[in-house]
Structure formats: structure tokens, C-alpha cells
Design an enzyme around this catalytic site. Structure first.
Site, PDB file in Angstrom:
ATOM      1  N   GLU A 172      30.851  64.398  23.117  1.00  0.00           N
ATOM      2  CA  GLU A 172      30.872  63.611  24.366  1.00  0.00           C
ATOM      3  C   GLU A 172      32.125  63.944  25.190  1.00  0.00           C
ATOM      4  O   GLU A 172      32.816  63.054  25.711  1.00  0.00           O
ATOM      5  CB  GLU A 172      30.835  62.119  24.059  1.00  0.00           C
ATOM      6  CG  GLU A 172      29.512  61.603  23.569  1.00  0.00           C
ATOM      7  CD  GLU A 172      29.406  60.087  23.710  1.00  0.00           C
ATOM      8  OE1 GLU A 172      30.425  59.402  23.480  1.00  0.00           O
ATOM      9  OE2 GLU A 172      28.313  59.586  24.039  1.00  0.00           O
ATOM     10  N   GLU A 252      21.839  61.326  19.899  1.00  0.00           N
ATOM     11  CA  GLU A 252      22.259  60.047  19.318  1.00  0.00           C
ATOM     12  C   GLU A 252      21.360  58.954  19.893  1.00  0.00           C
ATOM     13  O   GLU A 252      21.668  58.361  20.923  1.00  0.00           O
ATOM     14  CB  GLU A 252      23.736  59.748  19.603  1.00  0.00           C
ATOM     15  CG  GLU A 252      24.696  60.694  18.955  1.00  0.00           C
ATOM     16  CD  GLU A 252      26.136  60.273  19.160  1.00  0.00           C
ATOM     17  OE1 GLU A 252      26.392  59.074  19.405  1.00  0.00           O
ATOM     18  OE2 GLU A 252      27.022  61.149  19.096  1.00  0.00           O
TER      19      GLU A 252
HETATM   20  C1  LIG Z   1      29.744  53.269  26.056  1.00  0.00           C
HETATM   21  C2  LIG Z   1      30.741  53.989  25.182  1.00  0.00           C
HETATM   22  C3  LIG Z   1      30.179  55.277  24.701  1.00  0.00           C
HETATM   23  C4  LIG Z   1      31.065  55.815  23.615  1.00  0.00           C
HETATM   24  N1  LIG Z   1      30.213  56.559  22.692  1.00  0.00           N
HETATM   25  C5  LIG Z   1      29.788  56.058  21.575  1.00  0.00           C
HETATM   26  S1  LIG Z   1      29.968  54.461  20.987  1.00  0.00           S
HETATM   27  C6  LIG Z   1      29.013  54.728  19.476  1.00  0.00           C
HETATM   28  C7  LIG Z   1      28.802  56.217  19.413  1.00  0.00           C
HETATM   29  C8  LIG Z   1      29.743  56.933  18.422  1.00  0.00           C
HETATM   30  O1  LIG Z   1      31.076  56.662  18.719  1.00  0.00           O
HETATM   31  C9  LIG Z   1      29.505  58.444  18.503  1.00  0.00           C
HETATM   32  O2  LIG Z   1      30.418  59.122  17.660  1.00  0.00           O
HETATM   33  C10 LIG Z   1      29.719  58.949  19.912  1.00  0.00           C
HETATM   34  O3  LIG Z   1      29.383  60.336  19.977  1.00  0.00           O
HETATM   35  C11 LIG Z   1      28.855  58.193  20.901  1.00  0.00           C
HETATM   36  N2  LIG Z   1      29.087  56.788  20.704  1.00  0.00           N
END
Ligand SMILES: CCCC/N=C1\SC[C@@H]2[C@H](O)[C@H](O)[C@@H](O)CN12
Length: 622
Positions: A172, A252
Site C-alpha cells: 500500500e 485484501e
Molecule cells: C483505512 C486504513 C487503511 C490501512 N490499511 C490497512 S488496515 C488493515 C490492513 C492491514 O494493515 C494490511 O497489512 C494493509 O495492507 C491494509 N490494511
């Protein structure tokens, strides 16, 4: 892979790549859709890894997605630990033994509600280091780490006969403020140099323009992540902006959510999860469920969030996942398993209908489609919301001869020539309605001999004439004679004792002869109606629920006395609780049940055979 201009594939090589023409993955040259689940080995004691992996396999997954937390393996600079609960290679081996492919996410940053997103705290000893950027101190540390990690995983790459089918670069990145393309280019170079030119590298970002703009990079396949509160069509339309061709991928799909201390326990509704999963798989998307097994933040490994304020993550990473923190299956898992069972691999039609579909405003018959026998698939979208069950009608008694109706893969029922001209169906505008139409044999005597097959005339939904059809000729015999499904990578989850779903479904199994191959009679007791192939030969139809025939003759020469005999069953209505078949030593042709009623006729005894009740049976899970 798009960068591979001339792929020399030596016989026996394994390849995993993207088919940009048909918008799907290719596994050994065949269309492949992964159905994956995230599991974090760093959050589960190693003695439970196999247990969790087997449960994921039994749920119908064909892949698992794992992070590699850098700080878990190099907690002190230059000191590496890959043993016990940190034995990554052992985990990869267990996944391989379980028949699961692996989607590897080595970061170097992984987020994951894990301590500093997986980055080791000792990086902070460098004053003013700019993490996740082309900061030279940071990149030097990353290079040193990748120099240790990537050679360890290289032997497990799919192209090296391992099970790692793809590798994610960063995590991300588009959600991070830096948006440093040189950093991503450097990572791409590092990964390519260690993993080779034919490893599928990808990125994952949230479903926003900014995230994908900063997180994606040429040569890395851009995928997205989203949960049940996101419009699927909108999300994949955004992915298409960055990947106009290639598979739709949700890397995801949030099956649950995380907890912070002091907040209400988070959860995601199981029905919303199964509904969204069904829709994505029906679109042909490859999906990874985040999380499938969450586990625990043992010790001090939990991470924290900081948007408006600091919020530490709790110790349990249960995540309201399909497998609980303690590895117990939940109702959410059972719903997911049913979805996976019911949605045929969308690329399956590429197998059954290699020449592709015919689009037609109105319905076409078998003869117009130049297919004369077997089954044809008629597909359309519901033109409007069906606020209540709505009659689907063939006003000219035009279903020749039986149609098995599903909407978004959910069985609605049957239309049958002369006997069932109306079927009430439910769904919403845009849902996919499929009619699998069976030719039950053409009239051979009398004035009706000009017996066209398929759907003659129109089909009405309420008072609407259904139009805009996609029509697929189906060469089931060609696919099955070619080894499908027994040659398939994505195995059918073994029969698990729970009621299989209603509607058309393939079953597979094997009969191991004890050195003898003689005439036998295949009985499908408590099955409904369908077709059977043995070693690719079409034995014909069965209709156990209507009779009088209850067994199919199997000529001995069809069977191998030394090799496992492949059994393939197409059940059109509904298989029994525990799908199994019996091989008897005499026929059973005289049991009339169902509509036509009537008592069992006098058994037609095979000359010299004993009473049918003494049959020798082979119970095999099909
Ligand atoms: C709205 C916030 C997005 C942040 N991304 C998240 S919160 C839960 C999941 C895990 O952390 C995962 O490791 C992330 O890649 C995506 N994600």
C-alpha cells in the site's frame, strides 16, 4: 509475464503468468483463478501451522498469502533468526505439502498492525532516516536484508518447481506520504535481480486514485484491496484504470477488522462477506481474504495506528476472521466454503467453450449454434429488480428439454418440457442468470421427429421478454476426455459430510481396481440426475430420482486394472449428503420413484447373477 517477449518453456517447467488477452492468470498455460487467504506465520506457533493450512485447504482455498516481517527475522541488526516460529522455509514447505500455492509479501514494509509495519526499530538509530523512501541509509539496510531473504525464497518460486506464484513489492505504498518513485524503482530492480525475469511481481493499494497513482509502477501488476462496504464494480473499474487488461484482483478482501485498545470489538457480517466473495469470484476475480486466520500478537509485536491520535493494537489478531485466533472454524468459514464450492471457475468456460460465446438479442437453438448433443449454457442479466419471486416462463413450451436455472450461481430450480413451464426466480437488476439446457434426446418416432433443441421462442420474466443473451456451446466431453478435472491444480475440496449445494455441480473421484478390470454396474444411490464419465468415456445419463434405471453399465475394458480410474459426475440437481458411488456386480433397472410413481417392477436379473442386494460396492468419495 508482460516483460517476457520470448518465453522458452521447457517441458515440465512450471509457469505462472498473466494472460492479458483473456484477463486471467495462467498457471502452466491454463486459466487460473486464485482463491486465497491471508495467514501470518509470525502470529501462530509453528506447531499449529499445518493445522491451520489444512483447514484453509479444506475450506476450498488454493493459495495462501503471507507477509515476511523483517523485524521478526532481524530483531538486532545483522543477527538473523529463521528457526522455530520464524522458520519461513518450513512454513513454505508445509503449505506446499498441503497443496497450497503461496503469494509472498516480503515488504520490506508490511503494515499488518505489526510492530513498525515490520521495519526493524534499529533503523531509527540513524538520525532523520526517511523510512520507505530512496533515503540511502534506509535503502542500504533494505538491500542487506533482501540479500539474506530473497535467496532463501528463490528455490520456492513456482518457476523453480516451488509454490510461490507471485511476490508483492512494498505494501500500500500509495497510502504513504512520500510517493517516491525512485524508491519503488529500486525495489523493483532488487526483486528482479534476485527473483528473475519471469516471477510475477505486483503491488497492492487502497481503492483510491491517489493510492494507485503513487503505489503502482510499470512492470509491477497493480492490484487493489477493499472490503464489504465497497462497491465491487466501482473498485474494479478503478483497477482497470491502471491495469486495462489482465485479471481483476482484490489482494485484501477484508473478512473482518482489527481492534485498538479502548474501542468496540470490530467485526464484519458473515453474510456480507459471502455475498461479496460470490460476486467477485463470479466476475472471474482472484481474491485473497484478509484475514483467513489472524492469530495473536505475542510478546511486543503488536503495532499501532496514528491518525488523529495514537491507538495501540490489541494482543489478539482474531480479526473476526473465518478461522478464530485459536484456529477454530466459524460460520463465516462455512459460508465461504459454500461460495467456493458453488462458483465455477469463470475461466472454466474457456475450457468448455474454447470458441467463446455468441452474443444474440434473442435465443438460438442447439442447431442454430451448430451443437447437436449434450448441454448448452444460456446467460443473461436480470433486466430489473425482482422485488418478489417472479415467474420465468417458456410460453411456447420451448424448453427442449430441461433447463437448470441459477442466478449469480445460486440454484433457482428447473424448467422442463411439457411438465414445468414456469419457475419463480429471485434476484436484483444486473444479476447473472444462467440456464444450463439439456438435450434429453430427439424424438425418434411420429410427427414430432423434427425435434429442435435448446430454448425455442422467447423466455418471459414476468411480462418482460428476456433479450441480450450470451450463448455458450459446451464441449464437456472434450474437456473431460482431455483429463479435466482430474488434471486440475485447483482440487475440489474433499467431500466433507455437509450437504452439497443444489444445482449443477461436477464431482470427481477415483476407483482403484484390485488388479481386476471386469464389467461392473455403477450405482448413484440417492443422487438426482446427471451424466457420468469414466476415464473420459461418457457412460450416459442417470436419473436416480425418477428411475426405473438405477445403475449404469460399465464395460470392463473401460477400466484399468493397474491405474486409478477417473470418475467424473455432472450432477444437475443435487448430490446426496455424502457424495459417493457404488460399483455393483449386477444391474439395477427396476426401481421406479418420483413423478411416475408405480411399484418396483420385478428385478431384471442379469443371467447368472445373484440378488442385487448382494452387490459388491466400492465406496469412494466423489
Ligand atoms: C483505512 C486504513 C487503511 C490501512 N490499511 C490497512 S488496515 C488493515 C490492513 C492491514 O494493515 C494490511 O497489512 C494493509 O495492507 C491494509 N490494511
Amino acid at each position: 509475464d508482460s516483460t517476457c517477449k520470448l518465453c522458452i518453456v521447457v517441458d515440465g517447467d512450471q509457469t505462472f503468468s498473466i494472460d492479458y488477452k483473456n484477463n486471467c492468470f495462467l498457471k502452466d498455460g491454463k486459466p487460473f483463478q486464485y482463491i486465497s487467504g491471508s495467514i501470518h506465520y509470525s502470529r501462530i506457533p509453528h506447531y499449529y501451522w499445518k493445522d491451520r493450512l489444512v483447514k484453509m485447504y479444506m475450506a476450498g482455498l488454493n493459495a495462501v498469502q503471507i507477509y515476511v516481517p523483517w523485524n521478526f527475522h532481524e530483531p538486532v541488526k545483522g543477527e538473523y533468526n529463521f528457526s522455530g516460529d520464524r522458520d519461513l522455509v518450513h512454513f513454505l514447505d508445509l503449505a506446499n505439502q498441503t497443496g497450497l500455492l503461496v503469494i509472498l509479501r516480503p515488504g520490506p514494509y508490511i503494515c499488518a498492525e505489526w510492530e513498525m509495519g515490520g521495519l526493524p526499530a534499529w533503523l531509527l538509530e540513524t538520525p532523520n532516516i526517511l523510512l520507505r523512501s530512496s533515503d540511502t541509509d534506509y535503502l542500504q539496510a533494505v538491500c542487506n536484508w533482501m540479500n539474506i531473504l530473497l535467496p532463501k525464497v528463490k528455490p520456492w518460486l513456482y518457476s523453480n518447481k516451488g509454490n510461490i506464484i507471485s511476490v508483492q513489492v512494498e505494501n500500500e505504498y500509495g497510502s504513504y506520504h512520500a510517493c517516491d518513485y525512485n524508491y519503488m524503482r529500486t525495489l523493483r530492480t532488487i526483486f528482479r535481480s534476485f527473483l528473475g525475469a519471469d516471477t510475477l511481481l505486483f503491488t497492492t493499494d487502497g481503492d483510491t486514485e491517489r493510492a494507485l497513482s503513487c503505489g503502482s509502477l510499470q512492470g509491477l501488476y497493480a492490484t487493489i484491496d477493499f472490503g464489504t462496504d465497497t462497491n465491487i464494480t466501482k473498485a474494479f473499474r478503478l483497477q482497470r484504470r491502471f491495469e486495462p487488461h489482465g485479471p481483476l484482483v482484490n489482494s485484501e478482501f477484508y473478512t473482518g477488522w482489527l481492534d485498538h485498545w479502548g474501542e468496540v470489538h470490530a467485526g464484519v457480517d458473515k453474510w456480507n462477506v459471502s455475498k461479496a466473495l460470490r460476486e467477485m469470484l463470479a466476475l472471474g476475480a482472484s481474491v485473497n481474504m484478509y484475514m483467513f486466520e489472524g492469530g495473536t500478537n505475542f510478546g511486543y509485536w503488536n503495532g499501532a495506528d496514528h491518525d488523529t491520535r495514537f491507538r495501540s493494537v490489541v494482543t489478539s489478531y482474531d480479526y473476526d476472521a473465518p478461522l478464530t485466533e485459536a484456529g477454530d472454524p466459524t460460520e463465516k468459514l462455512l459460508l465461504i466454503r459454500d461460495v467456493i464450492k458453488q462458483v465455477p471457475s469463470p475461466c472454466l468456460l474457456d475450457l468448455f467453450s474454447p470458441q467463446g460465446l455468441i452474443k444474440s438479442q434473442y435465443l438460438l437453438t442447439f442447431e442454430e449454434m451448430k451443437q447437436y448433443y449434450g448441454y448448452m449454457l444460456y446467460r443473461t442479466k436480470l433486466p430489473r429488480e425482482l422485488w418478489e419471486p417472479t415467474p420465468l416462463i417458456s410460453p411456447l413450451n420451448g424448453v427442449h428439454d430441461r433447463a437448470y436455472v441459477t442466478i449469480n450461481g445460486v440454484f433457482q430450480g428447473i424448467l422442463e418440457r411439457d411438465t414445468a413451464l414456469v419457475l419463480k426466480v429471485s434476484g436484483k437488476q444486473g444479476d447473472t442468470m444462467d440456464l444450463l439446457v439439456e438435450n434429453m434426446g430427439r424424438v425418434n418416432f411420429g410427427s414430432k421427429i423434427n425435434d429442435h433443441k435448446g430454448i425455442l421462442g422467447d423466455l418471459l420474466l414476468g411480462s418482460d421478454v428476456l433479450t441480450n443473451w450470451e450463448i455458450y456451446t459446451l464441449d464437456l466431453d472434450g474437456a473431460i476426455a482431455g483429463g479435466w478435472p482430474h488434471s486440475e491444480a485447483r482440487r475440489f475440496p474433499p467431500a466433507d459430510g455437509r450437504g452439497p449445494p443444489a444445482g449443477p455441480m461436477f464431482y470427481m473421484g477415483t476407483l482403484k481396481s484390485n488388479g481386476v478390470a471386469r464389467d461392473t454396474f455403477l450405482q448413484l444411490k440417492d443422487w438426482s440426475k446427471g451424466q457420468v464419465w469414466i476415464n473420459g468415456v461418457n457412460l450416459g445419463r442417470y436419473w436416480s430420482s425418477r428411475g426405473p434405471q438405477q445403475s449404469l453399465y460399465v464395460p470392463g475394458p473401460l477400466l484399468s486394472a493397474t491405474q486409478p480410474n477417473n470418475i467424473t459426475v455432472l450432477e444437475l440437481e443435487g448430490a446426496p449428503e455424502c457424495p459417493r458411488v457404488l460399483f455393483m456386480d449386477r444391474p439395477h433397472l427396476n426401481r421406479t420413484v418420483g413423478r411416475s410413481g408405480g411399484s418396483a417392477g420385478v428385478g431384471s436379473r442379469h443371467p447368472g447373477r445373484r440378488d442385487p442386494g448382494d452387490g459388491v460396492s466400492v465406496h469412494g468419495h466423489v
